[in-house]
Enzyme design. Structure first.
Site, PDB file in Angstrom:
ATOM      1  N   GLU A 335       0.782  -1.075  -0.107  1.00 16.71           N
ATOM      2  CA  GLU A 335      -0.187  -0.054   0.069  1.00 16.71           C
ATOM      3  C   GLU A 335       0.891   1.308   0.099  1.00 16.71           C
ATOM      4  O   GLU A 335       1.689   1.428   0.859  1.00 16.71           O
ATOM      5  CB  GLU A 335      -0.801   0.047   1.022  1.00 16.71           C
ATOM      6  CG  GLU A 335      -1.931  -0.988   1.196  1.00 16.71           C
ATOM      7  CD  GLU A 335      -2.972  -1.145   2.527  1.00 16.71           C
ATOM      8  OE1 GLU A 335      -3.886  -1.595   2.578  1.00 16.71           O
ATOM      9  OE2 GLU A 335      -2.650  -0.170   3.439  1.00 16.71           O
ATOM     10  N   CYS A 336       0.686   2.082  -1.202  1.00 18.88           N
ATOM     11  CA  CYS A 336       1.555   3.385  -1.191  1.00 18.88           C
ATOM     12  C   CYS A 336       2.808   3.260  -1.039  1.00 18.88           C
ATOM     13  O   CYS A 336       3.577   3.181  -2.065  1.00 18.88           O
ATOM     14  CB  CYS A 336       0.795   4.268  -0.136  1.00 18.88           C
ATOM     15  SG  CYS A 336       1.138   5.974  -0.424  1.00 18.88           S
ATOM     16  N   ALA A 337       3.635   3.319   0.269  1.00 22.28           N
ATOM     17  CA  ALA A 337       4.988   3.141   0.202  1.00 22.28           C
ATOM     18  C   ALA A 337       5.342   1.725  -0.194  1.00 22.28           C
ATOM     19  O   ALA A 337       6.401   1.805  -0.826  1.00 22.28           O
ATOM     20  CB  ALA A 337       5.507   3.573   1.757  1.00 22.28           C
ATOM     21  N   LEU A 339       4.026   0.092  -2.441  1.00 24.22           N
ATOM     22  CA  LEU A 339       4.020   0.231  -4.032  1.00 24.22           C
ATOM     23  C   LEU A 339       5.166   0.923  -4.347  1.00 24.22           C
ATOM     24  O   LEU A 339       5.998   0.304  -5.449  1.00 24.22           O
ATOM     25  CB  LEU A 339       2.845   1.134  -4.274  1.00 24.22           C
ATOM     26  CG  LEU A 339       2.622   1.425  -5.745  1.00 24.22           C
ATOM     27  CD1 LEU A 339       2.628   0.372  -7.039  1.00 24.22           C
ATOM     28  CD2 LEU A 339       1.575   2.632  -6.191  1.00 24.22           C
ATOM     29  N   SER A 424      -0.800  -0.848  -4.899  1.00 19.06           N
ATOM     30  CA  SER A 424      -1.383   0.262  -5.344  1.00 19.06           C
ATOM     31  C   SER A 424      -1.224   1.590  -4.234  1.00 19.06           C
ATOM     32  O   SER A 424      -0.662   1.082  -3.281  1.00 19.06           O
ATOM     33  CB  SER A 424      -3.084   0.261  -5.386  1.00 19.06           C
ATOM     34  OG  SER A 424      -3.471   0.022  -4.181  1.00 19.06           O
TER      35      SER A 424
END
EC number: 6.3.5.9
Length: 807
Positions: A335-337, A339, A424
């Site tokens: 998630e985010c980081a 990704l 993502s």
């Protein structure tokens, strides 16, 4: 029915001090012996980190969008198990929620769902009686929302505070405390907001100060009384075991990224995995060389991999191990980081490379709630499964999705997915979607344990370079090293462009250069700026001329220079025929100055503050203690303008024999304009004037001196100093992550001790650092590094990590 005393700390808008007050209340109440549970309205990860530090318990989030309105009170009770008091911090303004949602997911919404009384924090620094109207409006805007107390923040004076309190009395709401304007304990900013508590080595001491201030300024008994007015809750505490079933009997290991680069994850995420029978094993991608033994699932949450890119890049063995695990089909959620970490690069820094994508920082902040739909069958579920999520980042990934996107958001595909992968930008709170945790746990239960990557056990060592000998080390300066197209980290001059008003002053000075220079106007400007008499000021052609004048001004019997220190005073004294004694500040004492080490018969003492190259800022009281009859004390404050507020400056101190040298070269980006001045004992300055050649300071420099003492210059000085402070933190944090001993600095440079040879290796790699073995008492194991913008610093750190990883 559950009785839980509780308060919710809110504000009319962001920036009023909610985090400071809420965290301070948690810590102060905990210090009193209460078991305090900390909570945060909204999706924020950073504030709960401070709450955890304050309470010793996990910080919790309460977000109706990410979970469900019906879950908010149960999640509050779950987080508060075993606590006798709960403090909830709001988000944004009291009534600000999801855009277009009529206050949905706002602080007021959560207060209503949990029947929690509100303590309103109001910044009163720019108003007085009008605050009464603000409080009245907030209290009456929405029925059912109860403001039970007010805390005033940033009051200017007792009289100012009294005026505000009097206005609020008309509302009938009591004022529970008043924090003065100079009491604020603020957390440093990071590009997404506050810096996570896990990244702040000084967080604990800052919290101690905050506890003292809150305890002294806020009526804690009154806050507890407000908390006890909260009605009992009829809901049942949330229980992760009620939402997932055990996936396997053998407790599959799920590796969860942690450490300074990965601080963002909801506490309920790992609780759900454990309830599903998984063994959660934390690992630090910046430090651990392999994934945890027996890994069968990987969870990479949020954080700041772009900030810690150097340490992550340097850890090549972990990157390779993780890449192979993803390729081998170990179930992985990013998630985010996470990704970003799985991409090939982040701002050019090598990352894991499991995704055919690259990430870069952008000036634009993406911050929004989302309602995504699974784009196809993948690790977390089947196509068409919906969820709620949020995005919070300043990076962009190219391409934004792969051939198998993870989700669709507003019809657009995003992220990367597969049977064993979901990556993502979306952050999901699994308490609101426990089927996601179940799907991941089920996949881990059937996956084989990761065998690990076979990497070479040793890498050929790089020979240590021997530094080139220098004929006269005292005359060696950083500008000699910053040549041949190297990235300049050797010269301490600011890279910021000069302000337009300074450019104008220099141009006017050049136009006025048809006549001989007249320093009287500049000297008067400096005198006004520091509150001194004109005879207390002497304008000089930079600090170098000042040291020459000092060396020649008297027949010094025993001049002493405190080292490590800028070498120009030694050069000037030696050239004037004096024999110089040294007092050495030791690294093991963090380069602190012991005044008793200065010989009593020293008639001249020269010391830097902050000192070049250590960056040490000596307390003003220590330096004042050096003054005594028959002695001249020279304090070199060439870098004092890089200290926000110029704390410990001695320019306004009138002491017998004390003189302060200032330079305009560094902060104002004009090394070619030799401009500076001396402030101090007029009798000493009279001797300096007797040595100064006529017209030694050119007219452009005099105009620069005058311009930089104006009010607009003071504002610009503070802004530049704060920026350097923030950029220096990036450099120090990065070096610490690489295991490099660093001296804490208050200057635009940092002294580090990586060991012999690194200076030359980095020079060969394109980076010019200032060698430190030319400073008395230091050797070639030290280097001085100029503070630059974070993008350059991270390039340096990444290269540094590569060159130390193979030694």
């Amino acid at each position: 029915m559950v009785t839980l005393p509780r308060v919710l700390v809110a504000a009319p808008a962001s920036g009023h001090g909610k985090t400071t007050v809420a965290t301070g209340l948690m810590a102060a109440l905990a210090a009193r012996g209460h078991v305090v549970s900390g909570h945060k309205v909204g999706p924020d990860y950073i504030d709960p980190g401070y709450h955890a530090l304050a309470t010793g318990r996990p910080g919790r989030n309460l977000d109706p969008h990410l979970t469900d309105p019906a879950l908010i009170a149960p999640l509050l009770l779950h987080g508060a198990r075993g606590a006798d008091l709960a403090v909830v911090e709001g988000v944004m303004g009291l009534f600000d929620g999801q855009i277009g949602g009529d206050g949905f997911a706002s602080t007021a919404h959560v207060a209503t769902l949990t029947r929690t009384p509100i303590v309103l924090v109001v910044d009163v620094s720019h108003a007085s009686r009008s605050i009464g109207a603000v409080v009245h409006g907030m209290a009456t805007f929405e029925p059912g929302v109860r403001i039970a107390g007010i805390i005033l923040n940033k009051a200017g004076s007792a009289r100012h505070a009294s005026e505000v309190v009097s206005a609020i009395e008309r509302t009938g709401i009591p004022v529970l405390g008043i924090l003065q304007r100079d009491q604020g304990v603020s957390a440093p900013s990071r590009h997404l907001g506050l810096v996570p508590a896990d990244e702040r080595d000084e967080a604990a001491s800052a919290l101690d100060r905050l506890v003292d201030q809150v305890s002294a300024s806020i009526d804690l008994d009154a806050v507890i009384d407000v908390a006890r007015t909260a009605p009992s809750l009829t809901e049942t505490a949330w229980d992760p075991t009620a939402h997932v079933s055990r996936a396997a009997a053998d407790s599959p290991v799920v590796a969860v990224a942690a450490g300074r680069a990965f601080t963002f994850r909801y506490a309920e995420t790992t609780e759900l995995l454990e309830a599903a029978g998984c063994t959660v094993a934390l690992f630090d991608p910046a430090r651990d060389s392999r994934l945890p033994a027996g890994t069968r699932g990987i969870y990479l949450g949020g954080g700041f991999p772009e900030v810690h890119a150097a340490a992550l890049s340097a850890n090549a063995s972990l990157r390779e191990d993780l890449r192979q695990a993803v390729f081998d089909g170990v179930p992985t959620v990013a998630e985010c980081a996470g990704l970003l970490y799985l991409c090939r690069t982040v701002d050019g820094h090598p990352m894991v490379g499991a995704l055919a994508a690259d990430a870069v920082m952008t000036p634009r902040l993406t911050l929004s709630y989302r309602r995504p739909t699974l784009a196809g069958d993948q690790l977390l579920g089947v196509a068409g499964t919906t969820a709620t999520a949020h995005e919070f980042h300043r990076t962009t990934v190219t391409p934004v999705h792969g051939d198998n996107p993870a989700w669709t958001v507003d019809g657009s595909p995003v992220g990367f997915a597969g049977p064993t992968l979901s990556a993502s930008y979306l952050h999901l709170h699994w308490a609101g979607h426990p089927h996601l945790a179940q799907a991941f746990a089920d996949a881990a239960a059937t996956a084989p344990a990761h065998a690990g990557t076979m990497l070479p056990s040793a890498v050929a060592s790089v020979p240590t370079s021997v530094p080139e000998p220098i004929a006269d080390p005292l005359r060696h300066h950083g500008d000699v090293e910053a040549r041949d197209g190297l990235v300049d980290l050797a010269v301490n001059v600011s890279r910021l462009p000069r302000p337009a008003w300074l450019e104008t002053a220099l141009a006017e000075g050049l136009a006025a250069s048809t006549a001989y220079p007249d320093a009287s106007t500049a000297q008067a400007a400096v005198a006004r700026h520091h509150g001194r008499a004109v005879e207390d000021v002497l304008v000089t052609a930079g600090a170098a001329e000042a040291f020459t004048l000092i060396a020649r001004s008297r027949p010094w019997r025993r001049p002493v220079v405190v080292h490590p220190q800028f070498t120009e005073p030694d050069v000037a004294l030696r050239a004037a025929g004096h024999r110089v004694s040294h007092v050495v500040c030791r690294a093991e004492d963090e380069f602190a100055l012991d005044p008793t080490a200065v010989p009593r018969d020293a008639d001249l003492v020269i010391v830097g503050n902050p000192t070049n190259p250590t960056g040490r800022l000596h307390p003003a009281a220590v330096l004042r203690s050096l003054c005594r009859p028959g002695r001249v004390v020279v304090v070199d404050e060439a870098f004092m303008d890089f200290v926000p507020g110029e704390t410990h400056s001695l320019t306004s101190h009138r002491l017998l024999g004390l003189v302060v040298v200032r330079s305009l070269t560094k902060l104002w980006s004009m090394p070619g304009i030799r401009a500076g001045y001396v402030v101090g004992d007029p009798r000493v300055l009279a001797d300096l004037r007797g040595q100064q050649a006529p017209w030694s300071v050119g007219t452009p420099a005099l105009h620069a001196v005058e311009a930089t003492t104006r009010p607009e210059a003071a504002r610009e000085t503070y802004c530049r100093a704060r920026q350097v402070q923030q950029h220096r933190r990036v450099l120090i944090d990065g070096l610490v992550e690489l295991g490099v001993p660093v001296t804490e600095s208050e200057a635009p440079f940092v002294l580090a001790r990586p060991g012999p040879g690194l200076h030359s290796r980095l020079r060969n790699a394109g980076f010019a650092l200032r060698r430190a073995d030319t400073f008395p008492s230091l050797d070639d194991s030290w280097v001085r590094i100029a503070v630059r913008e974070p993008s350059i610093t991270r390039r340096l750190l990444t290269t540094w990590g590569v060159h130390t990883a193979c030694i």
